[in-house]
Design an enzyme around this catalytic site. Sequence first.
Site, mmCIF file in Angstrom:
data_model
loop_
_atom_site.group_PDB
_atom_site.id
_atom_site.type_symbol
_atom_site.label_atom_id
_atom_site.label_comp_id
_atom_site.label_asym_id
_atom_site.label_seq_id
_atom_site.Cartn_x
_atom_site.Cartn_y
_atom_site.Cartn_z
ATOM 1 N N CYS A 61 9.103 -1.940 -11.050
ATOM 2 C CA CYS A 61 9.459 -1.004 -9.983
ATOM 3 C C CYS A 61 10.951 -1.144 -9.669
ATOM 4 O O CYS A 61 11.449 -2.269 -9.534
ATOM 5 C CB CYS A 61 8.633 -1.292 -8.735
ATOM 6 S SG CYS A 61 9.014 -0.154 -7.389
ATOM 7 N N CYS A 65 12.151 -4.418 -2.610
ATOM 8 C CA CYS A 65 11.384 -5.012 -1.506
ATOM 9 C C CYS A 65 11.359 -6.536 -1.675
ATOM 10 O O CYS A 65 10.889 -7.038 -2.705
ATOM 11 C CB CYS A 65 9.968 -4.448 -1.496
ATOM 12 S SG CYS A 65 9.934 -2.634 -1.548
ATOM 13 N N CYS A 68 8.259 -8.539 -2.938
ATOM 14 C CA CYS A 68 7.399 -7.979 -3.983
ATOM 15 C C CYS A 68 7.744 -8.448 -5.400
ATOM 16 O O CYS A 68 8.839 -8.189 -5.904
ATOM 17 C CB CYS A 68 7.452 -6.460 -3.931
ATOM 18 S SG CYS A 68 6.332 -5.733 -5.137
ATOM 19 N N CYS A 105 -9.341 2.121 -4.092
ATOM 20 C CA CYS A 105 -7.914 2.380 -3.936
ATOM 21 C C CYS A 105 -7.165 2.102 -5.237
ATOM 22 O O CYS A 105 -7.374 1.069 -5.868
ATOM 23 C CB CYS A 105 -7.338 1.506 -2.830
ATOM 24 S SG CYS A 105 -5.588 1.859 -2.538
ATOM 25 N N CYS A 136 -8.506 6.426 -2.463
ATOM 26 C CA CYS A 136 -7.275 6.049 -1.772
ATOM 27 C C CYS A 136 -6.233 5.779 -2.844
ATOM 28 O O CYS A 136 -6.569 5.313 -3.939
ATOM 29 C CB CYS A 136 -7.536 4.791 -0.946
ATOM 30 S SG CYS A 136 -6.049 4.069 -0.230
ATOM 31 N N CYS A 196 -3.019 5.638 5.853
ATOM 32 C CA CYS A 196 -3.190 4.185 5.925
ATOM 33 C C CYS A 196 -1.785 3.602 5.980
ATOM 34 O O CYS A 196 -1.005 3.767 5.037
ATOM 35 C CB CYS A 196 -3.938 3.717 4.678
ATOM 36 S SG CYS A 196 -4.012 1.934 4.492
ATOM 37 N N ARG A 268 -6.981 -3.500 9.239
ATOM 38 C CA ARG A 268 -7.347 -4.209 8.001
ATOM 39 C C ARG A 268 -6.692 -5.571 7.915
ATOM 40 O O ARG A 268 -5.468 -5.692 7.984
ATOM 41 C CB ARG A 268 -6.956 -3.364 6.788
ATOM 42 C CG ARG A 268 -7.304 -4.047 5.481
ATOM 43 C CD ARG A 268 -7.224 -3.083 4.337
ATOM 44 N NE ARG A 268 -8.162 -2.000 4.532
ATOM 45 C CZ ARG A 268 -7.937 -0.734 4.203
ATOM 46 N NH1 ARG A 268 -6.802 -0.393 3.667
ATOM 47 N NH2 ARG A 268 -8.853 0.175 4.412
HETATM 48 S S1 SF4 Z 1 6.415 -2.968 -2.695
HETATM 49 FE FE1 SF4 Z 1 6.878 -3.538 -4.841
HETATM 50 S S2 SF4 Z 1 5.907 -1.931 -6.060
HETATM 51 FE FE2 SF4 Z 1 6.069 -1.143 -3.954
HETATM 52 S S3 SF4 Z 1 8.037 -0.048 -3.843
HETATM 53 FE FE3 SF4 Z 1 8.463 -2.167 -3.213
HETATM 54 S S4 SF4 Z 1 9.086 -3.213 -5.123
HETATM 55 FE FE4 SF4 Z 1 8.044 -1.309 -5.717
#
Ligand code: SF4
Length: 351
Positions: A61, A65, A68, A105, A136, A196, A268
């Site tokens: 990705c 984040c 992540c 999901c 989902c 959600c 949740r």
């Molecule tokens: S949480 Fe992870 S998978 Fe989702 S947008 Fe951020 S970096 Fe990408």
Amino acid sequence: MTPDPSRPGEPRSDWTLEEVRGLFALPFADLVFQAQSVHRQNFDPNEVQVSTLLSIKTGACPEDCAYCPQSVRYDTGLEREELMAVEEVVARARAARDAGATRFCMGAAYRGPKDRDLRVIEEMVRGVRALGLETCATLGMLTPAQALALKEAGLDYYNHNIDTSAGYYDRIITTRTFQDRLDTLAAVREAGINVCSGGILGMGESEGDRAAMLHTLATMEQHPESVPINQLVQVEGTPLAGAAPLDPLEFVRCIAVARILMPRSHVRLSAGRSEMSDEMQALCFLAGANSIFYGERLLTTGNPDVERDQQLFARLGIRPEGAREGSDPTLAPRTADVDGWRCAARGHSGV
Ligand code: SF4
């Protein structure tokens, strides 16, 4: 939503930030009592909704984040997986349904889906829905047209977490803005898909940030139908590995405040659950949490997490909400958290 002071368990969307902070400041017993009272006005306190999550596209990705491991920017050893085939996803959904799940999901690590991929995901949604499951998805940012296309394919819920407060957001993510999140949520709502949305605790945010995050959700014209409250799952290689752990009682407080603010939403207990003690999970249910996940790979027997969950549900007298007739009752309560990378990935897949 307008408040009715004679009915404290009624939804309202005019909460002030001061009111939210006031809830956080209550003595613990008063807060949990209030949350449990509101919970009982709106839900069976001994039922917990159970969903299954499948990662349909993993890793690589472009977003940053900080929690992540699916971000391409962090070396976490995660193996990338391309978008799965429709038939494989439907087969996994069938297995989950037969094991007692009522909602399925599908999570994909995208900044936002390309239209080409979205066509494939629409087919997945149709296939899963044809099995009689609620659907989902969590695919990152959506345009209004993409949200409409998913609605037309039969999508019931879309997960898109706001993660944290507007003020703390750029400490966690710099590749998109808080407003981007709200725009996607607005597109989802406008398309008629259930929302959600929740956040992650334990990322170094203050209690004020947690209050502001819940205030954002609770002042939406229509509350999210599901509000996942995640505890950070620290993954080696991500910037938040080594963050100071959150006081477990602060986590319970946040669950209780979410329950009071959004009395008809499913709150949740989400990522990080497998790291919680049974006693803490019981406190979370007492504070109004009434939804959890199990991962499809945990449906196999002999998994200690699954067995622990079975025992916990039995000890607490909890039943899965809306379990399908004919599903295996011994499997239905097999509710375990999904593994760490999926959990942490729920900034956008934070179901
Ligand atoms: S949480 Fe992870 S998978 Fe989702 S947008 Fe951020 S970096 Fe990408």
